[in-house]
Write a protein that holds these residues in place. Sequence first.
Motif, PDB file in Angstrom:
ATOM      1  N   TYR A 239      52.930   6.128  69.266  1.00  0.00           N
ATOM      2  CA  TYR A 239      53.461   4.677  69.457  1.00  0.00           C
ATOM      3  C   TYR A 239      52.291   4.212  70.621  1.00  0.00           C
ATOM      4  O   TYR A 239      51.848   5.117  71.647  1.00  0.00           O
ATOM      5  CB  TYR A 239      54.510   4.879  70.283  1.00  0.00           C
TER       6      TYR A 239
ATOM      7  N   SER B 285      50.509   2.663  64.970  1.00  0.00           N
ATOM      8  CA  SER B 285      51.373   1.460  64.720  1.00  0.00           C
ATOM      9  C   SER B 285      51.925   1.679  63.499  1.00  0.00           C
ATOM     10  O   SER B 285      53.288   1.366  63.368  1.00  0.00           O
ATOM     11  CB  SER B 285      50.903   0.323  65.040  1.00  0.00           C
TER      12      SER B 285
ATOM     13  N   GLU C 140      51.246   0.684  72.989  1.00  0.00           N
ATOM     14  CA  GLU C 140      51.429  -0.951  73.308  1.00  0.00           C
ATOM     15  C   GLU C 140      50.386  -1.097  74.408  1.00  0.00           C
ATOM     16  O   GLU C 140      49.929  -0.313  75.360  1.00  0.00           O
ATOM     17  CB  GLU C 140      52.758  -0.947  73.932  1.00  0.00           C
ATOM     18  N   HIS C 141      49.600  -2.448  74.201  1.00  0.00           N
ATOM     19  CA  HIS C 141      48.458  -2.669  75.000  1.00  0.00           C
ATOM     20  C   HIS C 141      48.733  -3.983  75.912  1.00  0.00           C
ATOM     21  O   HIS C 141      49.535  -4.837  75.626  1.00  0.00           O
ATOM     22  CB  HIS C 141      47.290  -3.102  74.077  1.00  0.00           C
TER      23      HIS C 141
ATOM     24  N   SER D  75      45.066   3.536  67.448  1.00  0.00           N
ATOM     25  CA  SER D  75      46.078   2.551  67.570  1.00  0.00           C
ATOM     26  C   SER D  75      46.780   1.881  66.477  1.00  0.00           C
ATOM     27  O   SER D  75      48.029   1.882  66.230  1.00  0.00           O
ATOM     28  CB  SER D  75      45.544   1.358  68.348  1.00  0.00           C
TER      29      SER D  75
ATOM     30  N   PHE E 217      50.122  -4.880  70.055  1.00  0.00           N
ATOM     31  CA  PHE E 217      50.197  -3.368  69.706  1.00  0.00           C
ATOM     32  C   PHE E 217      48.611  -3.108  69.113  1.00  0.00           C
ATOM     33  O   PHE E 217      48.081  -2.105  68.305  1.00  0.00           O
ATOM     34  CB  PHE E 217      51.017  -3.045  68.246  1.00  0.00           C
TER      35      PHE E 217
ATOM     36  N   TRP F  43      54.607   4.742  63.401  1.00  0.00           N
ATOM     37  CA  TRP F  43      55.700   4.408  64.166  1.00  0.00           C
ATOM     38  C   TRP F  43      56.670   3.371  63.388  1.00  0.00           C
ATOM     39  O   TRP F  43      57.752   3.624  63.323  1.00  0.00           O
ATOM     40  CB  TRP F  43      55.317   3.767  65.659  1.00  0.00           C
ATOM     41  N   TRP F  44      56.303   1.935  63.059  1.00  0.00           N
ATOM     42  CA  TRP F  44      56.995   1.044  62.343  1.00  0.00           C
ATOM     43  C   TRP F  44      57.480   1.552  60.873  1.00  0.00           C
ATOM     44  O   TRP F  44      58.486   1.240  60.669  1.00  0.00           O
ATOM     45  CB  TRP F  44      56.303  -0.315  62.178  1.00  0.00           C
TER      46      TRP F  44
END
Length: 278
Positions: A218, A32, A220-221, A28, A153, A35-36
């Motif tokens: 990507y 992240s 998202e939790h 994760s 995230f 991605w960012w």
Amino acid sequence: MSDTPKISAEQVLGTAAVARRAVGPAESERASRAWWDADAADYLAEHGRDIGEADFVWCPEGLREADVRLLGDVEGRTVLEVGCGSAPCARWLAAQGARPVALDLSRGMLAAAADLNRATGIEVPLVQAGAERLPFADASFDLACSAFGAVPFVAEPVQVMREVHRVLRPGGRWVFAVNHPMRWMFSDDPGPDGLTVTQSYFDRTPYVEVDDAGRATYVEHHRTLGDRVRDVVAAGLVLDDLVEPEWPEGRDRVWGQWSPLRGALFPGTAIFVTHKPL
């Protein structure tokens, strides 16, 4: 103007499909960060005017710290911003007389933050690190905050709560904003299609985008409202308030999945106001 086609984060990372599967902390975090880093420029081009350069906007509903003062008096206080992005909140805090430190996982976002520090003349310290392992000594900060940064995230949000508890001084506040958990039931569509329940609120399987090799690009939790409360309590924090901002009358701005249509019917943001006991 350049004729070079703009390359999206999905193209840079090779996003090929959506998967629903378990994702651990390491995967994760890698997803992240990548991605960012890839999406920083596009995100700020789209939302830069919404968040400002030295403003503290809690959520797409437009709630501002200048108006609601969820952090209380910040003058002279040391403040940690967790998941700062381009750090507009930290710069606002500095302008109010606070001593902020802005932390983010993404080097791309922190590069934008450094550029905006120079452009605004408001210098705030920038630290690259993950929210589940804060690189600070115990009891280093008077306050901590996060406006949609990091918490949604990470695979282990309770660990973020524990880390914030650790670095706060007794009595210090920790205020964080996340997608309202009930939004998990709906698709990320600001229009009429986003008013239909498409999945169970109780399904905590992460939303994952993957490349051709199945690697997460990507993540998202999801945590239910009860999960979020339990995470706070398990970390030894006290929940003082849960703010669910209403969509303001006359606000016609569409921000991702947030819109006047949806905002008139159900909440899009949950802001948890907590403190570390004395």
